[in-house]
Design a protein around this motif. Sequence first.
Motif, mmCIF file in Angstrom:
data_model
loop_
_atom_site.group_PDB
_atom_site.id
_atom_site.type_symbol
_atom_site.label_atom_id
_atom_site.label_comp_id
_atom_site.label_asym_id
_atom_site.label_seq_id
_atom_site.Cartn_x
_atom_site.Cartn_y
_atom_site.Cartn_z
ATOM 1 N N ILE A 10 -73.237 -4.681 62.597
ATOM 2 C CA ILE A 10 -73.693 -3.548 63.416
ATOM 3 C C ILE A 10 -74.559 -2.615 62.583
ATOM 4 O O ILE A 10 -74.146 -2.175 61.501
ATOM 5 C CB ILE A 10 -72.468 -2.737 63.933
ATOM 6 N N ASN A 49 -76.215 0.798 63.546
ATOM 7 C CA ASN A 49 -76.489 1.854 64.520
ATOM 8 C C ASN A 49 -77.417 2.890 63.903
ATOM 9 O O ASN A 49 -77.068 3.528 62.911
ATOM 10 C CB ASN A 49 -75.187 2.545 64.946
ATOM 11 N N PHE A 81 -69.563 6.146 66.958
ATOM 12 C CA PHE A 81 -68.211 6.620 66.616
ATOM 13 C C PHE A 81 -67.818 6.360 65.176
ATOM 14 O O PHE A 81 -67.048 7.122 64.603
ATOM 15 C CB PHE A 81 -67.175 6.048 67.606
ATOM 16 N N THR A 90 -72.899 4.404 72.540
ATOM 17 C CA THR A 90 -72.203 4.138 73.799
ATOM 18 C C THR A 90 -70.756 4.602 73.699
ATOM 19 O O THR A 90 -69.923 4.193 74.493
ATOM 20 C CB THR A 90 -72.257 2.634 74.123
ATOM 21 N N ASP A 150 -79.662 -3.583 70.617
ATOM 22 C CA ASP A 150 -78.582 -3.125 71.493
ATOM 23 C C ASP A 150 -79.171 -2.056 72.411
ATOM 24 O O ASP A 150 -79.274 -0.885 72.038
ATOM 25 C CB ASP A 150 -77.456 -2.557 70.612
ATOM 26 N N ASN A 205 -79.075 -7.313 73.380
ATOM 27 C CA ASN A 205 -77.649 -7.097 73.591
ATOM 28 C C ASN A 205 -77.511 -5.962 74.596
ATOM 29 O O ASN A 205 -77.712 -4.797 74.259
ATOM 30 C CB ASN A 205 -76.995 -6.743 72.245
ATOM 31 N N VAL A 243 -75.285 -3.856 76.977
ATOM 32 C CA VAL A 243 -73.912 -3.483 77.332
ATOM 33 C C VAL A 243 -73.756 -3.177 78.812
ATOM 34 O O VAL A 243 -72.634 -3.036 79.302
ATOM 35 C CB VAL A 243 -73.374 -2.292 76.484
ATOM 36 N N MET A 286 -72.562 -7.848 78.561
ATOM 37 C CA MET A 286 -71.241 -7.252 78.315
ATOM 38 C C MET A 286 -70.690 -6.576 79.556
ATOM 39 O O MET A 286 -71.445 -6.001 80.338
ATOM 40 C CB MET A 286 -71.349 -6.239 77.178
ATOM 41 N N ASP A 296 -69.470 -11.119 76.939
ATOM 42 C CA ASP A 296 -68.679 -10.228 76.085
ATOM 43 C C ASP A 296 -67.765 -9.391 76.984
ATOM 44 O O ASP A 296 -68.254 -8.742 77.922
ATOM 45 C CB ASP A 296 -69.674 -9.332 75.318
ATOM 46 N N PHE A 338 -64.767 -0.490 76.769
ATOM 47 C CA PHE A 338 -65.719 0.051 77.750
ATOM 48 C C PHE A 338 -65.065 0.141 79.126
ATOM 49 O O PHE A 338 -65.127 -0.800 79.923
ATOM 50 C CB PHE A 338 -66.965 -0.830 77.816
ATOM 51 N N LEU A 359 -68.770 -13.370 72.820
ATOM 52 C CA LEU A 359 -68.964 -12.371 71.772
ATOM 53 C C LEU A 359 -67.875 -11.321 71.936
ATOM 54 O O LEU A 359 -67.579 -10.912 73.064
ATOM 55 C CB LEU A 359 -70.355 -11.757 71.959
ATOM 56 N N GLY A 398 -66.511 -7.523 70.472
ATOM 57 C CA GLY A 398 -66.772 -6.340 69.650
ATOM 58 C C GLY A 398 -65.575 -5.408 69.679
ATOM 59 O O GLY A 398 -65.444 -4.596 70.593
ATOM 60 N N LYS A 413 -62.419 0.056 66.832
ATOM 61 C CA LYS A 413 -62.385 0.807 68.095
ATOM 62 C C LYS A 413 -61.054 1.532 68.293
ATOM 63 O O LYS A 413 -60.059 1.232 67.637
ATOM 64 C CB LYS A 413 -62.710 -0.130 69.262
ATOM 65 N N ARG A 441 -68.731 -8.974 66.614
ATOM 66 C CA ARG A 441 -69.654 -7.862 66.317
ATOM 67 C C ARG A 441 -68.874 -6.828 65.515
ATOM 68 O O ARG A 441 -67.934 -6.219 66.038
ATOM 69 C CB ARG A 441 -70.167 -7.277 67.638
ATOM 70 N N HIS A 487 -68.490 -3.878 61.928
ATOM 71 C CA HIS A 487 -69.058 -2.985 60.914
ATOM 72 C C HIS A 487 -68.887 -3.577 59.517
ATOM 73 O O HIS A 487 -69.705 -3.327 58.642
ATOM 74 C CB HIS A 487 -68.348 -1.622 60.939
HETATM 75 N N1 PMM Z 1 -69.654 -2.089 71.398
HETATM 76 C C1 PMM Z 1 -70.436 -1.039 71.092
HETATM 77 C C2 PMM Z 1 -71.826 -1.127 71.207
HETATM 78 N N2 PMM Z 1 -72.426 -2.272 71.600
HETATM 79 N N3 PMM Z 1 -72.263 -4.515 72.278
HETATM 80 C C3 PMM Z 1 -71.508 -5.572 72.591
HETATM 81 N N4 PMM Z 1 -72.109 -6.722 72.984
HETATM 82 N N5 PMM Z 1 -70.148 -5.542 72.512
HETATM 83 C C4 PMM Z 1 -69.477 -4.420 72.132
HETATM 84 O O1 PMM Z 1 -68.240 -4.445 72.111
HETATM 85 C C5 PMM Z 1 -70.247 -3.261 71.803
HETATM 86 C C6 PMM Z 1 -71.658 -3.356 71.900
HETATM 87 C C7 PMM Z 1 -69.804 0.239 70.638
HETATM 88 O O2 PMM Z 1 -69.539 0.216 69.277
HETATM 89 P P1 PMM Z 1 -70.522 0.842 68.149
HETATM 90 O O3 PMM Z 1 -70.613 2.318 68.399
HETATM 91 O O4 PMM Z 1 -69.835 0.529 66.862
HETATM 92 O O5 PMM Z 1 -71.854 0.199 68.189
#
Ligand code: PMM
Length: 270
Positions: free
Chosen positions: A11, A13, A19, A53, A88, A107, A109, A131, A177, A182, A207, A209, A213, A248, A250
């Motif tokens: 990841i 970001n 977060f 997100t 993303d 990607n 979401v 996702m 995913d 979410f 996938l 992620g 979390k 997915r 860190h």
């Molecule tokens: N989670 C986050 C952001 N993008 N994309 C996919 N495909 N799956 C996830 O679970 C996902 C995502 C939120 O986490 P972040 O803030 O660490 O990016």
Amino acid sequence: MNASAPMVMGILNVTPDSFHDGGCFVDLDAAVRQASAMVLGGADWIDIGGESTRPGAPSVSIDDELARVVPVIQAVRRAHPSLPISVDTTKAAVARAALAVGASAVNDVSALADPDLAQVVAGAGCGLMLMHMQGTPRTMQRQPHYDDVVAEVCGFLLERVERAERAGIPRERLWIDPGIGFGKTVSHNLALLRGLPTLVATGLPVLVGASRKSFIGQVLGLDQTQDRLEGSLAVASLAVFAGAAMLRVHDVQATRRAVDMAWAVRGGAA
Ligand code: PMM
């Protein structure tokens, strides 16, 4: 069942407010250094995002998101010419610009909430991660409700897969995913992880992620995201055992080792 070892998606970001890593990689050099460190640690993909997100996050304008992600994708692509990079984003305009400067997949979401996104992906001939989310990041954690979370998430994803195929994106380029965190309570997230074999049985690559979390923090009583590595590795290992195709995360190097170990115990694809 997957023929090869599950992949690790690192990841990156480039947001002020994600977060766990919000604000860490906004600087271009820092972003490229982090991408290179993740590649060295065993990342198969790098996922670059410019809109947080996290629950309650404000939305970001197209111009701001473009200004965040385009230079970073360009620079990471220059440093790593053949590295698979996903962007993303939920926005067709951002996806188009990202693909033009070297992204290899989108990607999303929101799983095609933007009706133009499917056309962009179909036209580019690239991959698409779909996702599941209940609601929007602003509202999703208010009161998530499902009668059967695994069946509903799986049904939603298959409907979006059909939508993608109708738009001209072949199934071979799609990922699904479950969208851990979410619009889900802790017990929804745990049920989805237990129910991963149902998603895997669709034959589409899955996938997951879950990295750092909040459900991990809630199960373990750990408020700080910095304290959630072990919980994340446990989830990644179990997801591999259940047949996930990509994680997915860190923490790329630690996850790579956990994934490879879990894969060996599982007996590979056998
Ligand atoms: N989670 C986050 C952001 N993008 N994309 C996919 N495909 N799956 C996830 O679970 C996902 C995502 C939120 O986490 P972040 O803030 O660490 O990016």
